[in-house]
Design a protein around this motif. Structure first.
Motif, short mmCIF file in Angstrom:
data_model
loop_
_atom_site.label_atom_id
_atom_site.label_comp_id
_atom_site.label_asym_id
_atom_site.label_seq_id
_atom_site.Cartn_x
_atom_site.Cartn_y
_atom_site.Cartn_z
N PHE A 205 0.81 -1.22 -0.04
CA PHE A 205 0.09 0.15 0.01
C PHE A 205 0.86 1.28 0.00
O PHE A 205 0.49 2.28 -0.72
N ILE A 206 1.99 1.26 0.63
CA ILE A 206 2.84 2.49 0.90
C ILE A 206 3.47 2.72 -0.45
O ILE A 206 3.51 3.96 -1.03
N GLU A 207 3.98 1.53 -1.06
CA GLU A 207 4.66 1.84 -2.25
C GLU A 207 3.88 2.55 -3.21
O GLU A 207 4.19 3.23 -4.12
N ARG A 208 2.28 1.87 -3.37
CA ARG A 208 1.54 2.60 -4.20
C ARG A 208 1.23 3.72 -4.02
O ARG A 208 1.23 4.83 -4.86
N ALA A 209 0.84 4.06 -2.90
CA ALA A 209 0.45 5.50 -2.35
C ALA A 209 1.56 6.54 -2.63
O ALA A 209 1.24 7.73 -3.42
N LEU A 210 3.04 6.07 -2.53
CA LEU A 210 4.03 6.97 -2.77
C LEU A 210 4.02 7.49 -4.27
O LEU A 210 4.42 8.47 -4.71
N ARG A 211 3.70 6.35 -5.28
CA ARG A 211 3.69 6.51 -6.50
C ARG A 211 2.69 7.49 -7.00
O ARG A 211 2.76 8.20 -7.87
N LEU A 212 1.48 7.52 -6.25
CA LEU A 212 0.31 8.30 -6.91
C LEU A 212 -0.06 9.53 -5.97
O LEU A 212 -1.08 9.82 -5.97
N SER A 213 0.76 9.81 -4.98
CA SER A 213 0.51 11.09 -4.00
C SER A 213 1.64 12.09 -4.27
O SER A 213 2.58 12.00 -4.23
N LYS A 214 1.03 13.42 -4.52
CA LYS A 214 1.78 14.39 -5.01
C LYS A 214 2.53 15.26 -3.83
O LYS A 214 3.27 15.85 -4.01
N ILE A 215 1.95 15.02 -2.77
CA ILE A 215 2.39 15.88 -1.48
C ILE A 215 2.86 14.86 -0.39
O ILE A 215 3.93 15.08 0.34
N GLY A 216 2.01 13.91 -0.03
CA GLY A 216 2.50 13.31 1.17
C GLY A 216 1.46 11.86 1.35
O GLY A 216 0.55 11.68 0.80
N VAL A 217 2.04 10.93 1.97
CA VAL A 217 1.36 9.67 2.49
C VAL A 217 1.36 9.70 4.02
O VAL A 217 2.66 9.80 4.50
N VAL A 218 0.31 9.31 4.57
CA VAL A 218 0.24 9.14 6.07
C VAL A 218 -0.41 7.79 6.38
O VAL A 218 -1.38 7.28 6.00
N VAL A 219 0.50 6.85 7.21
CA VAL A 219 0.23 5.56 7.35
C VAL A 219 -0.06 5.35 8.85
O VAL A 219 1.22 5.60 9.47
N ILE A 220 -1.01 4.64 9.30
CA ILE A 220 -1.11 4.28 10.81
C ILE A 220 -0.62 2.79 10.85
O ILE A 220 -1.54 2.03 9.93
N ALA A 221 0.03 2.40 11.62
CA ALA A 221 0.34 0.93 11.79
C ALA A 221 1.18 0.74 13.24
O ALA A 221 1.18 1.64 13.94
N ARG A 222 0.97 -0.62 13.46
CA ARG A 222 1.74 -0.86 14.65
C ARG A 222 2.97 -0.29 14.66
O ARG A 222 3.70 -0.06 13.71
N SER A 223 3.57 0.08 15.96
CA SER A 223 4.82 0.78 15.99
C SER A 223 5.80 -0.31 15.54
O SER A 223 7.06 0.26 15.01
#
Length: 242
Positions: free
Chosen positions: A114-132
């Motif tokens: 999900f992060i890798e795809r979001a980074l390719r498709l987001s022009k400003i930023g990606v915010v991911v909530i996950a276990r620490s």
């Protein structure tokens, strides 16, 4: 010696089957805290377009709508909230899928995809909530963090209570618990990982802590009214609303 090992190291293992939807809804206050952090960094969210590809029942979507000009919500499963049913990871990237921001609480086992795809498709930023614990691991370090470190790692200093299949306020009685009267809590620690894709992104990861803010950021209507679990000779049964 017998009995369940309840050490924090064991209890923080939120394990899900391989084909599970990983249905752990995000409390709205946690999303508001992250939006507040972005505004403190100087970002104007009011005219920005945000995508939430793991929309679930809308518990993250609703606070995003309070901040962003447009929120595009979808999920691979229809939870009955009216969002588009779509597999975010399926198919090639397309220009029309580009947005300013992507917010995700993804299935843990697919978080990197999900992060890798979001980074390719987001022009400003990606915010991911996950276990620490997501920041741990040699494989993830080699394939993600060392090559593309997040701009910020935001540690929630108070526990973000995420329960399987339901959203219950921290400290409130969980009507679905296996023990009558048990209050909603968690042994799992959560963080947010923020990747800024713009040129001004910091060169290394900055660690920050989200100060306790749940009580300040909770709003009426954040939590659903579930049936109240009432004990009887036959076990628990539902009566009224929580």
């Amino acid at each position: 010696m017998t009995g369940q090992n309840r050490s924090s190291a064991v209890m923080q293992q939120r394990s899900e089957p391989h084909d599970s939807l990983d249905d752990f809804p995000t409390p709205p206050w946690a999303t508001r805290a992250l939006c507040e952090f972005l505004r403190q960094q100087g970002f104007d969210l009011s005219a920005a377009v945000c995508r939430e590809p793991c929309a679930n029942r809308g518990y993250m979507v609703r606070p995003l709508l309070e901040q962003f000009g447009v929120v595009l919500a979808s999920d691979i499963f229809d939870y009955g909230a009216g969002f588009m049913v779509r597999d975010y990871l399926f198919g090639p990237d397309a220009d029309e899928d580009e947005v300013d921001w992507t917010f995700i609480n993804p299935p843990f086992r697919l978080a990197q995809e999900f992060i890798e795809r979001a980074l390719r498709l987001s022009k400003i930023g990606v915010v991911v909530i996950a276990r620490s614990a997501f920041s741990e691991g040699q494989d993830r370090a080699a394939s993600l963090f060392l090559d593309r470190p997040p701009s910020f790692e935001l540690q929630f200093s108070e526990r973000v209570v995420m329960l399987k299949g339901r959203l219950v306020r921290s400290g409130a009685v969980d009507p679905f618990a296996d023990v009558p009267g048990k209050k909603a809590s968690t042994a799992t620690s959560y963080s947010a990982f923020v990747w800024l894709t713009r040129d001004a992104a910091p060169a290394d990861t900055r660690k920050r802590w989200i100060a306790p803010c749940r009580l300040r950021l909770e709003r009426p209507g954040d939590y659903p009214d579930y049936p109240v679990a009432v004990p009887s000779d036959r076990g628990l049964f539902a009566e009224g609303a929580a």
